[in-house]
Design an enzyme around this catalytic site. Sequence first.
Site, PDB file in Angstrom:
ATOM      1  N   ARG A 100       0.906  -1.288  -0.076  1.00  0.00           N
ATOM      2  CA  ARG A 100      -0.010  -0.153   0.093  1.00  0.00           C
ATOM      3  C   ARG A 100       0.791   1.191  -0.056  1.00  0.00           C
ATOM      4  NH1 ARG A 100      -2.856  -3.223  -2.166  1.00  0.00           N
ATOM      5  NH2 ARG A 100      -4.672  -4.039  -1.192  1.00  0.00           N
ATOM      6  N   ASP A 129      -7.187  -1.441   4.586  1.00  0.00           N
ATOM      7  CA  ASP A 129      -6.526  -0.522   3.424  1.00  0.00           C
ATOM      8  C   ASP A 129      -6.838   0.766   3.404  1.00  0.00           C
ATOM      9  OD1 ASP A 129      -5.013  -2.643   2.572  1.00  0.00           O
ATOM     10  OD2 ASP A 129      -6.198  -3.459   0.998  1.00  0.00           O
ATOM     11  N   SER A 183     -13.181 -12.450  -1.544  1.00  0.00           N
ATOM     12  CA  SER A 183     -12.384 -11.699  -2.267  1.00  0.00           C
ATOM     13  C   SER A 183     -10.909 -11.953  -2.389  1.00  0.00           C
ATOM     14  CB  SER A 183     -12.645 -10.099  -1.492  1.00  0.00           C
ATOM     15  OG  SER A 183     -12.039 -10.114  -0.388  1.00  0.00           O
TER      16      SER A 183
END
Length: 408
Positions: A100, A129, A183
């Site tokens: 990230r 996130d 996911s």
Amino acid sequence: MSDADAPIRKVVLAYSGGLDTSIILKWLKVTYGCEVVTFTADLGQGEELEPARRKAEMLGIREIYVEDLREEFVRDYVFPMMRANAVYEGVYLLGTSIARPLIAKRQIEIARETGADAVCHGATGKGNDQVRFELGYYALAPDIKVIAPWREWELGSREALIDFAEKHQIPVPKDKRGEAPFSCDANLLHTSSEGKLLEDPDEEAPEYVYQRTVAPEDAPDKPTYVEIGFERGDAVSIDGEPLSPATLLARLNELGHDNGIGRLDLVENRFVGMKSRGIYETPGGTILLAAHRGMESITLDGGAAHLKDELMPRYAELIYNGLWFSPEREMLQAAIDQSQAHVSGTVRLKLYKGSVSIVGRRSPQSLYSQDLVTFEEGSGYDQKDAEGFIKLNALRLRLVAARRERQS
């Protein structure tokens, strides 16, 4: 009107080319009436990125960035983290967390290059996130405007997203019309899967969830041996062949895949307060971490090694929480990097059915002395010296014991 209240003119969107970020792209235009710049990063997720470029073009985007960041990702983010032997909550190798800050950094750079006044991510309002992206943005551009659609819009269901897509003529693949069973996020370091069918922590994850590794029981019945060379704490070669950071990690991923290495089923504590169950695969990273610790075992002084182990949980938590660009992470990194000055040499590992074992290590910088540890005579170590050493360390224990006897 203050700068905070000024309308947004141009936004840099972290764009995967998938349905969700394509919806976000159109939503930004509809909601803010702004120009959108798309940024798609290749971090080794294993997907062809040109379709993302074509999708952005089809949606009317003029400024499109599609960049291969694999070498920078491993060299400047994964390797520094590996020097610290960083694992979160004892087992997680931080594969999503460490990606990230690089994405956030590049978004801010593109915002400056294009004159954008805002950045946008597609992270949900329940996960880590959103925190990682936004802490990265603000650390690098304190006045940047941040748009987080999942916290703003009213498209709260899959049906609402599909309806929005169809209304604005965004193609919806057939396999995206129903709810995905879980996911997935991937990069060169790892793959993570969570949500939906994986939400019950008492249910074993089905085999098809695993994408980066064969099942350990299906791995070869014969062990694989590999040698990893290190220089100043970073891996630089495999079996004597010099390799770039990203190429080396990709090669280790292949070895880990074939030998069923790096699977993790974890219930972790998210920074936002809830517990989450995830299935992680970090094949190459698991091998690399074991090798690095093996290299340190003969090159790093005991006091320095133990201090590193004390600092590591704090360092890992900083990365997990999105504080890569914080002063304290940079301070810890400086200490960690200083410790790696002599961490050079070669480690030999045995890979077998999900396990990684160190079977050999050598270094011109080694602190290991066979003469000192041998049971043979003439080692240069006088065993009689241990008597005084023991008595000095026992002094406080004897004083406590004497007091206990007086009071009994």
